[in-house]
Design a protein around this motif. Sequence first.
Motif, short mmCIF file in Angstrom:
data_model
loop_
_atom_site.label_atom_id
_atom_site.label_comp_id
_atom_site.label_asym_id
_atom_site.label_seq_id
_atom_site.Cartn_x
_atom_site.Cartn_y
_atom_site.Cartn_z
N ALA A 6 3.20 -13.90 1.15
CA ALA A 6 3.33 -14.78 2.30
C ALA A 6 2.09 -15.63 2.49
O ALA A 6 2.17 -16.83 2.76
CB ALA A 6 3.62 -13.96 3.56
N VAL A 7 0.93 -15.01 2.33
CA VAL A 7 -0.31 -15.75 2.47
C VAL A 7 -0.39 -16.85 1.42
O VAL A 7 -0.80 -17.97 1.69
CB VAL A 7 -1.51 -14.80 2.35
CG1 VAL A 7 -2.80 -15.59 2.24
CG2 VAL A 7 -1.58 -13.90 3.58
N SER A 8 0.00 -16.55 0.20
CA SER A 8 -0.07 -17.53 -0.88
C SER A 8 0.81 -18.73 -0.59
O SER A 8 0.45 -19.86 -0.86
CB SER A 8 0.35 -16.89 -2.21
OG SER A 8 -0.54 -15.83 -2.54
N ARG A 9 2.00 -18.50 -0.04
CA ARG A 9 2.89 -19.61 0.25
C ARG A 9 2.29 -20.52 1.31
O ARG A 9 2.47 -21.74 1.29
CB ARG A 9 4.25 -19.09 0.71
CG ARG A 9 5.08 -18.47 -0.40
CD ARG A 9 6.53 -18.36 0.02
NE ARG A 9 6.69 -17.41 1.13
CZ ARG A 9 6.88 -16.12 0.97
NH1 ARG A 9 6.93 -15.61 -0.23
NH2 ARG A 9 7.04 -15.33 2.02
N ILE A 10 1.55 -19.98 2.25
CA ILE A 10 0.89 -20.77 3.27
C ILE A 10 -0.25 -21.58 2.66
O ILE A 10 -0.48 -22.73 3.01
CB ILE A 10 0.33 -19.86 4.38
CG1 ILE A 10 1.49 -19.22 5.15
CG2 ILE A 10 -0.53 -20.66 5.36
CD1 ILE A 10 1.06 -18.16 6.13
N ALA A 11 -0.93 -21.01 1.69
CA ALA A 11 -2.14 -21.64 1.17
C ALA A 11 -1.87 -22.91 0.40
O ALA A 11 -2.67 -23.83 0.42
CB ALA A 11 -2.88 -20.65 0.25
N PHE A 249 -10.14 -15.27 -1.75
CA PHE A 249 -9.51 -16.36 -2.47
C PHE A 249 -9.47 -16.06 -3.97
O PHE A 249 -10.44 -15.55 -4.52
CB PHE A 249 -10.29 -17.66 -2.29
CG PHE A 249 -10.33 -18.18 -0.88
CD1 PHE A 249 -9.42 -19.15 -0.47
CD2 PHE A 249 -11.27 -17.71 0.03
CE1 PHE A 249 -9.45 -19.63 0.83
CE2 PHE A 249 -11.31 -18.19 1.33
CZ PHE A 249 -10.39 -19.16 1.74
N SER A 250 -8.37 -16.40 -4.60
CA SER A 250 -8.37 -16.50 -6.05
C SER A 250 -8.77 -17.94 -6.38
O SER A 250 -8.72 -18.82 -5.53
CB SER A 250 -6.97 -16.21 -6.62
OG SER A 250 -6.03 -17.19 -6.17
N LEU A 256 -5.56 -18.75 -1.00
CA LEU A 256 -5.96 -17.71 -0.06
C LEU A 256 -5.06 -16.50 -0.29
O LEU A 256 -3.84 -16.58 -0.12
CB LEU A 256 -5.82 -18.21 1.38
CG LEU A 256 -6.10 -17.18 2.48
CD1 LEU A 256 -7.53 -16.68 2.42
CD2 LEU A 256 -5.80 -17.78 3.85
N ARG A 257 -5.65 -15.38 -0.67
CA ARG A 257 -4.88 -14.18 -0.98
C ARG A 257 -4.87 -13.17 0.16
O ARG A 257 -3.90 -12.44 0.34
CB ARG A 257 -5.46 -13.52 -2.24
CG ARG A 257 -5.32 -14.35 -3.51
CD ARG A 257 -3.88 -14.54 -3.88
NE ARG A 257 -3.74 -15.21 -5.17
CZ ARG A 257 -2.57 -15.51 -5.72
NH1 ARG A 257 -1.46 -15.19 -5.09
NH2 ARG A 257 -2.51 -16.12 -6.89
N GLY A 296 -4.48 -3.98 -2.18
CA GLY A 296 -3.72 -5.06 -1.58
C GLY A 296 -4.37 -5.67 -0.36
O GLY A 296 -4.16 -6.85 -0.07
N GLU A 297 -5.13 -4.88 0.39
CA GLU A 297 -5.89 -5.39 1.52
C GLU A 297 -7.14 -4.53 1.70
O GLU A 297 -7.18 -3.39 1.23
CB GLU A 297 -5.07 -5.42 2.80
CG GLU A 297 -4.73 -4.06 3.37
CD GLU A 297 -4.02 -4.17 4.71
OE1 GLU A 297 -4.14 -3.22 5.50
OE2 GLU A 297 -3.34 -5.18 4.97
N PRO A 298 -8.19 -5.08 2.34
CA PRO A 298 -9.42 -4.30 2.52
C PRO A 298 -9.17 -3.01 3.29
O PRO A 298 -8.36 -2.96 4.22
CB PRO A 298 -10.32 -5.25 3.31
CG PRO A 298 -9.81 -6.62 2.99
CD PRO A 298 -8.32 -6.46 2.86
N ILE A 299 -9.87 -1.97 2.87
CA ILE A 299 -9.82 -0.67 3.56
C ILE A 299 -11.23 -0.30 3.97
O ILE A 299 -12.13 -0.22 3.12
CB ILE A 299 -9.23 0.42 2.65
CG1 ILE A 299 -7.79 0.08 2.24
CG2 ILE A 299 -9.27 1.77 3.36
CD1 ILE A 299 -7.20 1.04 1.22
N GLU A 300 -11.45 -0.09 5.25
CA GLU A 300 -12.78 0.27 5.72
C GLU A 300 -13.15 1.66 5.22
O GLU A 300 -12.44 2.63 5.43
CB GLU A 300 -12.84 0.24 7.25
CG GLU A 300 -14.22 0.57 7.78
CD GLU A 300 -14.33 0.48 9.30
OE1 GLU A 300 -15.07 1.29 9.89
OE2 GLU A 300 -13.64 -0.40 9.89
#
Length: 337
Positions: A6-11, A249-250, A256-257, A296-300
Motif C-alpha cells: 500500500a505504501v509503495s502504491r502511494i509513493a 526508502f528503496s 517509500l517502503r 516488514g516493519e521496525p520493531i523496537e
Amino acid sequence: MGRLSAVSRIAIPLAGALVLSSCGTDDTPNDSLQIVQNPVAVTAAVSPAATVKPAGSVFAVPGVKALATDEVSKTLVVAVSEPPSLRIYDLASLDTPKATVALPGPAERLTVSGSQVLASVPGKSLLAKVALPGGALETVPVAGQPSAGLADGDATLVSVRDRKVVEVLSKNAGPKTITGQIYSADDVLNTGDGVVVLDKLRTALFAVDLAEGKIGEGLRAGDGAANAVTDDLGRVFVTDARAGALLAFSTTPLLLRQRYPVPGGAYGIAYDRTRGLAWVTLTERNEVVGFDVRGGEPIEKHRFPTVRQPDSVTVDEQSGRVVVGSAIGEGIQVITP
C-alpha cells in the motif's frame, strides 16, 4: 507485506509530482507538495531538563556537532564547536582523545571512508579530510556551503547547500557540478545501488545520476526530513522530526517502503549493519531507541535515557556500543545494549 504494498502504491505518484514540478518565470519555486510557501529546514526539538540518569557512561566533551566511528582504525571521531575541532578517540579508551585536529570552523557532518573522515565546514566553504587514526589534515576549498562529503572511488561527492548542487571532485578529472530540482543539498549518501541527496527544505530525497550528471527522480520524505543513513540492503532511512516518524526508502526505484511512527522528536540516526538496528535519538524525550529494521516493519528492541539534547548518534558495529552526543555540552554517552 500488505502494508508495504500500500505504501509503495502511494509513493509512485508523489515521485512524479516532485519530478514534474518546476520553477515559475520569476524564479520562485513552484511545488504543489510544499506545506508552506517559504519552507524552513527542520531543526532538533529543544530537549527538556533531564529527569532520568543517562544510561551507560558519560565522558566530558563540549557541545557535539557530529559523531562517526571507523571500524578499520577502531576510532571514534567527535566534532565539537568550541573550539572548532575534531577529537579522535580510541574506541577501547574513550576517556581522553588521542588526537585533536583544529578546524577553521565548526564541522557539520562527518563521513568515514577508507580510514579517513570527511568533515563539512560550511561556514568556511571547505571540506576537511582527516586521516585516521593519526589526524593528518587536508582541506579542500568548495564554492558555497558544503553540507556533507562522500568518497566515491577516486572522486569525492560534496553536497553544497546554498548552491543546490552536488559537486564531483576528482584528482583525475576536472570538477563536475550536478544540478536539478532541489531547493537545498543537505546530505549525499551512497546506497550501494546508487547515490541520493537529501533536501531538507523540500523535505525530500532525490536520486543522483552521476553518469548523466543530473538530479533524477525525487520523493517526499515526510513533513520535516532531518537526517538520513543507508543500510546494507540498499535502503535509505530518514528521520522525520516534524511528524515523528522513521521512513524507509528503496532506491531502485526510489519508493517509500515504510513509515513508522516514532514520537518524541526523532532526529539523529545511525545504523548497525551487523545487528540490523537503526538507532534514533528523540530530542523531546532525551532518549535513544534501537529498532530492528530487517523485517516488514521496525520493531523496537532497545530504549535508553540519554544526555540532554541528543542530536547525534553513532554505533561501534564491532561491539554494538552506541555513542550519543549532547549538542549543549553534556558530553558523549556510551551505551552497551
